[in-house]
Design an enzyme around this catalytic site. Structure first.
Site: not given
Ligand code: GLA
Length: 717
Positions: A476, A516, A538
């Site tokens: 991420d 991500c 998200d």
């Molecule tokens: C981001 C990701 C989510 C999740 C959060 C965790 O927003 O896109 O899917 O993993 O972080 O903090």
């Protein structure tokens, strides 16, 4: 032979199965002649311009010719200061302080295959040929080596450029576009993918303006807000008719795409690293490699353009073991528990998931440091024993004992001010001495231009990955960049990131990586080179997802798009939709789940179990087949997609809103063999391809959130 130089006419031909791209050496300038449907030969440029039509106000640097100025000439890699007053592809500050570059043809060579781009992700493969054209400035030694790679069977070409300083003094690049294209017409429409967090890649189609239109990112990432993709189409172009020119940059950082309507009715298109905030010193003997752009021409509309992008990205950008194979159906605990979990909760979720056919349990944010909220611990990749007292190994083992694989979330590029890492290395974050360090989601970014920060990421992530059999990683990145300490920094950062990604992903070839960035904030072909799938958004609401996913699959294959069934009411928009509808939307991507199964009744669990089995039956068809967008949610209240694989035709229909007293909607299929036979296993009826494409199949669209999956087996040709 797909690349050919005609020394009589001084033309370069780049042929794919259905298209040709032609350039001409015009008094040692590299001029653009043609890009469109396949031609065997075309006349020289002056044939198409039998007279000059504009006022002669331009400085004349090509005396005695019809294109007597570079201001008029359609060019492949224009510079500034000797006649062309349009936006240049290359801007160099020379040692003398001027910004003049005068590039002339020097040489060319044709290569089998394609050399890799140093330090950058790019298309690869041996189903291609490359033309390298060298242009140089006699005075300064600044040299542009233009690379054109042709994938003939895939109807794709790629472009990039390497700038070399062959002179005796240092110079500074201020702009080095990956390509420039001077199309001979204007009056296009420009399609770009616009958005925000949780609203990524919404399709916008705008009339081309007479001025310059810019689609870009200055955020340190390709971003949720604009995607490094644009398409130019004619006003009459539709899904299955008309010209479409698509451009996709294989890059994850700041970029810019410019479309300029020019004075004599032509259009200049350029794409590359964002020139704002960019600067790159080149000492004598040094070179700079631009990112690569993938370019697709289709004479049959946007659908064909997308299918060509899908194939090249699926087969020549994505790499590794998971490129062509089935991938596990996963459940992610994020929307099920957020930060509030412990070993028991995760195991209970895994157990329920296993019972309905899920293969992989992913533990998301919150397993490390003392992270009970998003305000601490990024950088401290050590398990939180309060939540997982027996450690990760034990949890992983227990999940494995259930017959499931185990996956883990990381956000390795980040550092929380409240972390042991920050307390020991406060200088490792991106910052400017003396300025406040602007936080985003309570976090700062590690400076990946520092080798010690990159080494830390590699060591700390690899230590965890070596500690137990982890099968999947979600990588991420949850904020954009501020306080960049110097010009050119964001590109140096991206090069550091790519080095880290190459190192980690090649050390763990059996791990499935998904990238991500707060959802789909770095959904680009650069990241897909290292990680074959990306969390699309998200926003997990099924209706919202239809818009996001259609924008995304305009360029990226659905095999790369993470898509999960989540809870209702949906956590982002509060909407309630049936589980089968949510499931069909998730099947138009890399299917997974992200909800607390403990809250579902038996009937819903049973439906989920059937949907998972259905997805598993068709997973390979969905991800290897050709996608046809039959009905767009942007245009009506029903979305319909058809996927044609070797064995089957799958038709997914998602009705967003219903309406009473409707005659059946006759949905006409596409892309079938008219003489082919297609059997509906539900009824046993065998249809001819021409029947399904001509008469269509009847759909009931009376109810809100109704879904249909119709399957035809390829029965005979
Ligand atoms: C981001 C990701 C989510 C999740 C959060 C965790 O927003 O896109 O899917 O993993 O972080 O903090």
């Amino acid at each position: 032979m797909s690349v050919f130089y005609n020394s009589q006419t001084n033309q370069f031909y780049l042929h794919t199965k259905n298209s040709s791209y032609v350039m001409e050496l015009y008094e040692n300038h590299l001029a653009h002649s043609y890009w469109g449907s396949r031609v065997n030969a075309i006349p020289n440029l002056e044939h198409y311009y039998p007279f000059w039509f504009g006022a002669d106000f331009s400085a004349t640097d090509i005396p005695g010719r019809r294109f007597n100025s570079t201001d008029k000439l359609p060019q492949e890699y224009p510079t500034y200061g000797t006649g062309d007053m349009r936006s240049p592809a290359l801007q160099v500050e020379n040692a003398a302080g001027d910004s003049i570059t005068r590039l002339r043809y020097e040489s060319h060579r044709i290569l089998e295959g394609k050399p890799p781009l140093s330090g950058l992700p790019a298309t690869y493969g041996d189903d291609c040929e490359t033309l390298e054209i060298t242009l140089s400035d006699e005075l300064t030694g600044v040299t542009a080596v233009l690379n054109y790679t042709v994938f003939p069977e895939k109807d794709v070409l790629t472009r990039s450029v390497r700038i070399e300083n062959r002179g005796n003094t240092a110079c500074t690049l201020e702009k080095a576009a990956s390509f420039c294209l001077d199309l001979h017409q204007d009056g296009f429409e420009v399609i770009h993918l616009h958005g925000a967090w949780a609203k990524e890649r919404h399709i916008q189609r705008l009339p081309q303006s007479a001025a310059t239109m810019v689609f870009d990112s200055k955020r340190g990432a390709s971003s949720h807000n604009e995607n490094p993709f644009i398409a130019l189409v004619r006003p009459e172009t539709t899904e299955d008719r008309g010209d479409a020119y698509g451009f996709c940059l294989v890059y994850s950082g700041n970029f810019s795409a410019e479309v300029s309507g020019e004075q004599y009715g032509s259009t200049r298109v350029q794409m590359g690293i964002q020139p704002f905030g960019f600067s790159w010193e080149l000492k004598p003997g040094e070179s700079f490699q631009s990112p690569e752009a993938i370019m697709v021409y289709s004479s049959n509309g946007l659908g064909e353009m997308s299918r060509r992008f899908h194939k090249i990205i699926r087969q020549n950008v994505c790499r590794g073991k998971f490129r062509d194979t089935e991938r596990p159906v996963l459940i992610n605990n994020w929307e099920a528990t957020y930060f509030s979990f412990n070993q028991e909760k995760i195991l209970a979720l895994a157990e329920k998931a296993k019972a309905i056919g899920v293969d992989l349990m992913v533990l998301d944010d919150g397993w490390f440091g003392k992270r009970d909220a998003d305000n601490c611990s990024l950088g401290d990749w050590v398990v939180d024993k309060r939540k997982l007292p027996d450690g990760l190994e034990s949890l992983c083992q227990k999940v494995n004992d259930l017959g499931m694989q185990f996956g883990l979330w990381f956000e390795p590029e980040m550092i929380s001010p409240d972390s042991d890492l920050y307390r020991s290395h406060p200088d490792w974050c991106i910052h400017v001495d003396g300025r406040p360090r602007t936080e985003g989601r309570h976090q700062l970014i590690l400076d990946l231009t520092r080798p010690e920060a990159c080494d830390y990421i590699v060591d700390s992530v690899c230590t965890v990955l070596n500690s137990c059999p982890i099968s999947y990683v979600k990588w991420d990145m949850n904020r954009h960049m501020t306080e960049m300490p110097r010009k050119g920094f964001t590109h140096q950062y991206i090069l550091g990131l790519y080095r880290v990604l190459e190192e980690i992903t090649s050390r763990f070839p059996d791990i499935l990586f998904e990238s991500c960035s707060g959802g789909g904030g770095r959904f680009d072909a650069g990241m897909l080179y290292y990680m074959p799938q990306t969390w699309t958004s998200d926003d997990t609401d099924a209706v919202e997802r239809l818009y996001i996913q259609e924008g995304t699959n305009l360029v990226y294959p659905i095999s790369t798009m993470g898509a999960h069934i989540s809870a209702v009411p949906n956590h982002q928009v509060g909407r309630t939709t049936p589980v089968a509808f949510r499931s069909k939307v998730a099947m138009m991507g890399r299917f997974g789940l992200e909800l607390d199964l403990g809250r579902l009744d038996d009937e819903t669990l049973e439906t989920l179990s059937k949907e998972i089995a259905l997805y598993k039956t068709y997973q390979q068809d969905i991800h290897q087949g050709d996608l046809y967008r039959l009905l767009s949610p942007y245009k009506g209240r029903t979305a319909a997609y058809e996927i044609v694989s070797d064995k089957r035709v799958l038709v997914f229909v998602m009705n967003i809103t219903g309406a009473p007293c409707q005659a059946p909607l006759m949905l006409k299929l596409q892309g079938l063999n008219p003489d082919g036979q297609y059997k509906d296993p539900a009824t046993g009826i065998v249809y001819e391809g021409r029947t399904l494409m001509g008469a269509g199949i009847p759909l009931d669209t009376r109810r809100d959130h109704q879904d249909f999956l119709t399957v035809f087996e390829v029965y005979g040709a």
